[in-house]
Design an enzyme around this catalytic site. Sequence first.
Site, PDB file in Angstrom:
ATOM      1  N   SER A 149       0.861  -1.181   0.000  1.00  0.00           N
ATOM      2  CA  SER A 149       0.000   0.000   0.000  1.00  0.00           C
ATOM      3  C   SER A 149       0.899   1.233   0.000  1.00  0.00           C
ATOM      4  CB  SER A 149      -0.883  -0.003   1.259  1.00  0.00           C
ATOM      5  OG  SER A 149      -1.503   1.251   1.467  1.00  0.00           O
ATOM      6  N   TYR A 162      -1.475  -0.343  10.670  1.00  0.00           N
ATOM      7  CA  TYR A 162      -1.503  -0.681   9.248  1.00  0.00           C
ATOM      8  C   TYR A 162      -0.177  -0.304   8.588  1.00  0.00           C
ATOM      9  CZ  TYR A 162      -3.534  -1.187   4.556  1.00  0.00           C
ATOM     10  OH  TYR A 162      -3.807  -1.580   3.267  1.00  0.00           O
TER      11      TYR A 162
END
Length: 252
Positions: A149, A162
């Site tokens: 990501s 995350y």
Amino acid sequence: MVDNLQGTVALITGASSGIGQASARRLAAAGASVAIVARRTERLEELADELRASGSTVLTVSADLTDADAATDAVERTVSKLGRLDTVVNAAGLMLNGPTAELTLDDWDRMIDINLRGLLHVSKVALPHLLAAAQQEPRKVADLVNISSVAGRFAAPGTAGYNATKFGVTAVSEALRQEYAKEHLRVSVVEPGRVDTELFDHREGSAEDFEAMFGKIEPLRASDIAEAVATIVTSPRRSAINEIVIRPTEQF
């Protein structure tokens, strides 16, 4: 569509939805036999029926990849049933973002388990099979593609857990790339920005938090990321695409 993956086998995790599902469709369309792996069996079977109707060879594997034994079984079943393993796409993921004070240690543990530990479980057991495929026809190259990501490159408030997992995915991808480059095992990482998938449904308010940070923008589609995966995997043997960052046009 060019069928340049004929005679190869791809294993895709997180294939019951989103980027994993789109990647399975795209690689199957390019000629690969596909092993689709996820926990949601009914969705896997629906995807398998769709792909088989188009003439693809498909193996469904229902597995919780946070369990090392389940990950081993998924890989070994793929090789046993489909004969080899040329490509792995680690697309299974979980995003639980929000104010750190409101998140729990369990939230962080779950992201570590799925985003990082599950990826490591699959990659570790897949390595010898990928290395073997890299020495064989029809391509004499193999691919390990990890979906990270932009959160694996840039930290932001409310995304600490995350960030930690996706920075880890990006780091392990680069380390493995360096380790196996001379053996023609290409290790690549794809780092998407906002994609219209179920990822933002994993925690209530995640989509709103994103909009507060970036505004309302047109998100990417899962098929956009699948196309990036296909670009990596279908590149000629001499060419290794190490990293792709792909954002919505409007995302800064």
